[in-house]
Scaffold this motif. Sequence first.
Motif, PDB file in Angstrom:
ATOM      1  N   PHE A 351       0.830  -1.210   0.000  1.00 41.10           N
ATOM      2  CA  PHE A 351       0.000   0.000   0.000  1.00 41.10           C
ATOM      3  C   PHE A 351       0.865   1.261   0.000  1.00 41.10           C
ATOM      4  CE2 PHE A 351      -1.465   3.355   2.927  1.00 41.10           C
ATOM      5  CZ  PHE A 351      -2.432   3.930   2.118  1.00 41.10           C
ATOM      6  N   LEU A 352       1.878   1.300   0.856  1.00 38.68           N
ATOM      7  CA  LEU A 352       2.723   2.492   0.940  1.00 38.68           C
ATOM      8  C   LEU A 352       3.450   2.736  -0.374  1.00 38.68           C
ATOM      9  CD1 LEU A 352       4.129   2.027   4.552  1.00 38.68           C
ATOM     10  CD2 LEU A 352       2.539   3.799   3.793  1.00 38.68           C
ATOM     11  N   LYS A 353       3.894   1.675  -1.014  1.00 36.40           N
ATOM     12  CA  LYS A 353       4.550   1.833  -2.313  1.00 36.40           C
ATOM     13  C   LYS A 353       3.572   2.374  -3.351  1.00 36.40           C
ATOM     14  CE  LYS A 353       7.994  -1.840  -1.647  1.00 36.40           C
ATOM     15  NZ  LYS A 353       8.482  -3.166  -2.105  1.00 36.40           N
ATOM     16  N   GLN A 354       2.356   1.826  -3.364  1.00 32.80           N
ATOM     17  CA  GLN A 354       1.344   2.299  -4.309  1.00 32.80           C
ATOM     18  C   GLN A 354       0.976   3.753  -4.023  1.00 32.80           C
ATOM     19  OE1 GLN A 354      -2.321   0.042  -4.261  1.00 32.80           O
ATOM     20  NE2 GLN A 354      -3.333   1.419  -5.716  1.00 32.80           N
ATOM     21  N   LEU A 355       0.847   4.092  -2.738  1.00 26.46           N
ATOM     22  CA  LEU A 355       0.535   5.465  -2.343  1.00 26.46           C
ATOM     23  C   LEU A 355       1.572   6.439  -2.886  1.00 26.46           C
ATOM     24  CD1 LEU A 355      -0.839   7.655  -0.483  1.00 26.46           C
ATOM     25  CD2 LEU A 355       0.764   6.895   1.304  1.00 26.46           C
ATOM     26  N   ASN A 356       2.842   6.161  -2.636  1.00 30.56           N
ATOM     27  CA  ASN A 356       3.890   7.095  -3.040  1.00 30.56           C
ATOM     28  C   ASN A 356       4.060   7.157  -4.548  1.00 30.56           C
ATOM     29  OD1 ASN A 356       4.742   8.125  -0.482  1.00 30.56           O
ATOM     30  ND2 ASN A 356       5.692   6.153  -0.046  1.00 30.56           N
ATOM     31  N   GLU A 357       3.954   6.033  -5.216  1.00 31.90           N
ATOM     32  CA  GLU A 357       4.024   6.059  -6.681  1.00 31.90           C
ATOM     33  C   GLU A 357       2.877   6.864  -7.265  1.00 31.90           C
ATOM     34  OE1 GLU A 357       6.308   2.422  -8.690  1.00 31.90           O
ATOM     35  OE2 GLU A 357       4.402   1.809  -7.786  1.00 31.90           O
ATOM     36  N   THR A 358       1.697   6.745  -6.668  1.00 30.13           N
ATOM     37  CA  THR A 358       0.520   7.445  -7.182  1.00 30.13           C
ATOM     38  C   THR A 358       0.644   8.955  -6.996  1.00 30.13           C
ATOM     39  OG1 THR A 358      -0.903   5.532  -6.727  1.00 30.13           O
ATOM     40  CG2 THR A 358      -1.979   7.675  -7.012  1.00 30.13           C
ATOM     41  N   VAL A 359       0.949   9.394  -5.767  1.00 31.26           N
ATOM     42  CA  VAL A 359       0.946  10.833  -5.515  1.00 31.26           C
ATOM     43  C   VAL A 359       2.135  11.507  -6.188  1.00 31.26           C
ATOM     44  CG1 VAL A 359      -0.376  10.625  -3.392  1.00 31.26           C
ATOM     45  CG2 VAL A 359       2.112  10.577  -3.274  1.00 31.26           C
ATOM     46  N   TYR A 360       3.290  10.875  -6.176  1.00 24.77           N
ATOM     47  CA  TYR A 360       4.437  11.478  -6.868  1.00 24.77           C
ATOM     48  C   TYR A 360       4.262  11.416  -8.380  1.00 24.77           C
ATOM     49  CZ  TYR A 360       7.554  12.417  -2.899  1.00 24.77           C
ATOM     50  OH  TYR A 360       8.139  12.942  -1.770  1.00 24.77           O
ATOM     51  N   GLY A 361       3.533  10.412  -8.853  1.00 27.95           N
ATOM     52  CA  GLY A 361       3.246  10.361 -10.280  1.00 27.95           C
ATOM     53  C   GLY A 361       2.373  11.513 -10.734  1.00 27.95           C
ATOM     54  N   ALA A 362       1.478  11.958  -9.835  1.00 25.54           N
ATOM     55  CA  ALA A 362       0.571  13.058 -10.172  1.00 25.54           C
ATOM     56  C   ALA A 362       1.156  14.424  -9.818  1.00 25.54           C
ATOM     57  CB  ALA A 362      -0.766  12.864  -9.451  1.00 25.54           C
ATOM     58  N   TYR A 363       1.956  14.475  -8.749  1.00 26.39           N
ATOM     59  CA  TYR A 363       2.485  15.757  -8.252  1.00 26.39           C
ATOM     60  C   TYR A 363       3.962  15.561  -7.893  1.00 26.39           C
ATOM     61  CZ  TYR A 363      -2.498  16.671  -7.760  1.00 26.39           C
ATOM     62  OH  TYR A 363      -3.840  16.816  -8.001  1.00 26.39           O
ATOM     63  N   GLN A 364       4.822  15.795  -8.846  1.00 24.28           N
ATOM     64  CA  GLN A 364       6.245  15.573  -8.617  1.00 24.28           C
ATOM     65  C   GLN A 364       6.854  16.624  -7.691  1.00 24.28           C
ATOM     66  OE1 GLN A 364       8.182  15.336 -12.429  1.00 24.28           O
ATOM     67  NE2 GLN A 364       7.041  13.511 -13.066  1.00 24.28           N
ATOM     68  N   ASP A 365       6.147  17.715  -7.466  1.00 25.55           N
ATOM     69  CA  ASP A 365       6.714  18.816  -6.689  1.00 25.55           C
ATOM     70  C   ASP A 365       6.239  18.846  -5.236  1.00 25.55           C
ATOM     71  OD1 ASP A 365       4.101  19.429  -7.308  1.00 25.55           O
ATOM     72  OD2 ASP A 365       4.503  21.479  -7.961  1.00 25.55           O
ATOM     73  N   ILE A 366       5.609  17.766  -4.754  1.00 20.71           N
ATOM     74  CA  ILE A 366       5.185  17.721  -3.352  1.00 20.71           C
ATOM     75  C   ILE A 366       6.194  16.895  -2.558  1.00 20.71           C
ATOM     76  CG2 ILE A 366       2.765  18.093  -3.878  1.00 20.71           C
ATOM     77  CD1 ILE A 366       3.720  14.644  -2.819  1.00 20.71           C
ATOM     78  N   VAL A 367       5.987  16.809  -1.253  1.00 20.10           N
ATOM     79  CA  VAL A 367       6.845  15.971  -0.416  1.00 20.10           C
ATOM     80  C   VAL A 367       5.989  14.980   0.367  1.00 20.10           C
ATOM     81  CG1 VAL A 367       8.750  17.595  -0.196  1.00 20.10           C
ATOM     82  CG2 VAL A 367       6.867  17.726   1.425  1.00 20.10           C
ATOM     83  N   MET A 368       6.450  13.737   0.416  1.00 19.93           N
ATOM     84  CA  MET A 368       5.836  12.701   1.248  1.00 19.93           C
ATOM     85  C   MET A 368       6.836  12.360   2.344  1.00 19.93           C
ATOM     86  SD  MET A 368       2.796  12.015   0.085  1.00 19.93           S
ATOM     87  CE  MET A 368       2.383  10.392   0.738  1.00 19.93           C
ATOM     88  N   ILE A 369       6.393  12.487   3.591  1.00 23.11           N
ATOM     89  CA  ILE A 369       7.282  12.339   4.742  1.00 23.11           C
ATOM     90  C   ILE A 369       6.772  11.196   5.620  1.00 23.11           C
ATOM     91  CG2 ILE A 369       8.304  13.489   6.741  1.00 23.11           C
ATOM     92  CD1 ILE A 369       7.641  16.167   5.359  1.00 23.11           C
ATOM     93  N   ALA A 370       7.658  10.266   5.952  1.00 19.10           N
ATOM     94  CA  ALA A 370       7.292   9.128   6.796  1.00 19.10           C
ATOM     95  C   ALA A 370       7.712   9.381   8.233  1.00 19.10           C
ATOM     96  CB  ALA A 370       7.946   7.853   6.280  1.00 19.10           C
ATOM     97  N   GLU A 371       6.762   9.224   9.161  1.00 19.07           N
ATOM     98  CA  GLU A 371       7.146   9.120  10.569  1.00 19.07           C
ATOM     99  C   GLU A 371       7.435   7.643  10.826  1.00 19.07           C
ATOM    100  OE1 GLU A 371       5.746   9.374  15.164  1.00 19.07           O
ATOM    101  OE2 GLU A 371       4.379   8.812  13.573  1.00 19.07           O
ATOM    102  N   GLU A 372       8.685   7.282  10.721  1.00 24.43           N
ATOM    103  CA  GLU A 372       9.077   5.870  10.812  1.00 24.43           C
ATOM    104  C   GLU A 372      10.209   5.768  11.806  1.00 24.43           C
ATOM    105  OE1 GLU A 372      10.018   2.232  10.803  1.00 24.43           O
ATOM    106  OE2 GLU A 372      11.614   3.318   9.759  1.00 24.43           O
ATOM    107  N   SER A 373      10.018   4.987  12.870  1.00 26.17           N
ATOM    108  CA  SER A 373      10.926   5.019  14.015  1.00 26.17           C
ATOM    109  C   SER A 373      11.863   3.831  14.097  1.00 26.17           C
ATOM    110  CB  SER A 373      10.104   5.086  15.308  1.00 26.17           C
ATOM    111  OG  SER A 373       9.171   4.011  15.366  1.00 26.17           O
ATOM    112  N   THR A 374      11.872   2.959  13.102  1.00 28.72           N
ATOM    113  CA  THR A 374      12.724   1.782  13.144  1.00 28.72           C
ATOM    114  C   THR A 374      13.828   1.899  12.093  1.00 28.72           C
ATOM    115  OG1 THR A 374      11.572   0.401  11.493  1.00 28.72           O
ATOM    116  CG2 THR A 374      10.636   0.486  13.724  1.00 28.72           C
ATOM    117  N   ALA A 375      14.571   0.824  11.936  1.00 25.45           N
ATOM    118  CA  ALA A 375      15.646   0.809  10.942  1.00 25.45           C
ATOM    119  C   ALA A 375      15.191   0.129   9.655  1.00 25.45           C
ATOM    120  CB  ALA A 375      16.865   0.091  11.507  1.00 25.45           C
TER     121      ALA A 375
END
Length: 638
Positions: A351-375
């Motif tokens: 899902f996360l891969k599909q999400l990022n491919e979709t939004v960056y595919g439509a809007y290359q000039d935005i930023v997607m930021i992950a709150e991710e606390s692991t390695a």
Amino acid sequence: MNPIHYDVTRFSDMDIYLFKEGTHVKLYDKMGSHLMERKGRGGVYFAVWAPNAAMVSVVADFNGYDAAAHPLKLREDGSGIWEGFVEGAEIGQTYKYHIVSKMDGRTFEKADPYAKYAEKPPHSASRIWKIDDYRWNDEVWMDLRKDHNAHDKPISIYELHLGSWRRKVEEENRPLTYVEAANELATYLIQMNYTHVEIMPITEYPFEGSWGYQVTGYFAPTARYGTPQEFMQFVDIMHAHEIGVIMDWVPSHFVTDGHGLINFDGTCLYEHEDPRLGYHPEWSSAIFNYGRNEVRAFLISSAMYWLEKYHIDGIRVDAVASMLYLNYARKDGEWLPNKYGGNENLDAIDFLKQLNETVYGAYQDIVMIAEESTAYPMVTRPVYLGGLGFGFKWNMGWMHDTLKYFKLDPIHRQHHHHQITFSMWYAFDENFVLPLSHDEVVHMKGSLINKMPGDENQKFANLRALFAYMTAHPGKKLLFMGGEFGQWREWNYKESLDWHLLEKPCHRGLQKLVSDLNGLYRSERALHLYDEKHAGFEWIDANDYQHNVLSFIRKSDIDEETILVVCNFADTVYENYRVGVPFSGLWKEIFNSQYKTYEGWDITNPEPIHTDPIEAHGREHSLSLRLPALGVSYFKLI
């Protein structure tokens, strides 16, 4: 009574195909309530997904919430979508869906998952609304947005909770409206030299104490602060002042309030049925079933909605770690392994891969930021290289280690030197944001200023040093509101920040320091150009643990822009401290966290300093410096 008609639809065969496939990413144009005309008569078209319902009807202002008045019709294409056109329904009227489960006959009244607007909590009905009539004035910003969001540009983020930044104490302590907040906030952010503002979740939510992280309306800005158009005006005003807007978004879990998504049609439609997969023990909430196509389409459509309709410049995805791991916050026996026996949530990863491919595919000039606390590896690497596809990731390791170090009395810091240097071992593994967020100033953790050791003067000196070190460290920056002027109290979502503290010089001095640091970060290319590349950083000395001193340089693609950073985290002034430098010549101190203007102790290097031909730190030339106690200094070749 308003008549209902079934000879109208907003769905094509392709819409239904994409919906079933999980790749329809603009469901907001089809689902929910839409003002339209049928044969010259105005009304509202309704559509809702409830495949396991025996009956669905619209209960609303226009029918006295009578469940028998306006039943919807189930489409015959197997989509599970119920639809109908209610003639005479009007903008502003409230409604819910009355759902009868075919499983056991139970009835539910649910808010519209795709509603554009809702009643102000604690009321919970959806509201018929139109949003396409807003006239945007941000063409210049949108044309140039790629330059503001670029990885080689400065990104300094002010994290904000709209309900408690400032409140109208004289008006029963009410929060500011979207427009009131925008006008005051834009002026403040310019004064403070911030580039972006990140808003804690404003997607509609029932419980104020969840701060917006327990969502019911994934397409509706909360009515607490105004209408959808007024939130659009908030974004517009930010853009007029060249401030990017990042929205906190929560696809990791959802609230279990009865009018929300939980058990929507009498079955676990959006969530997993098995609590080992569908219940979140840490937040007592429900976890989305990312393996269900229609759920993925719902969530991705939500992200796309805010980007398209509200001109949002970036999305911070909350609690990504809890999505990635099936055993997150669970003990042995409380979770189910994936098909390979591992603890990774394969559906969430897809899902996360599909999400990022979709939004960056439509809007290359935005930023997607992950709150991710692991390695977890390659969070900010492209999907085609095996990554999750985010643009940035919060550097939680840096935050934890840095705060642990700064909490220590300086006399003990030499024994924990690795905590302040370790982050450089992985600083370029991801595209990082350095966060000092709201999570660090709640739940008895203490405010930032109260985490610092020593008396009041030492606390302020330590916090000034922390902010100066943070600005010089590779990575984009984020600071939660109140930290910039040293609020003593923990954050309270019910109350305004303690702005009266700015009457005191020490708080004003800290605020000025943050403004100046943001200004330096923006103006000095060496501090931001290579935030994510090894080429932008080089240690001078990482090993002087006995003196609690760090020295390093930040670099751009031009040698003359190099900045030397020397951090003295000891409560001792060092005279004639020698530092090797890469270039001979005249160096000038361009910043010192102990300047008098910041209410510091004014232990500085006021005159330009010429290098000596004395070897130090493996370099042929060096500087003899005066290092203020609990201070950070920047130097530049002139």
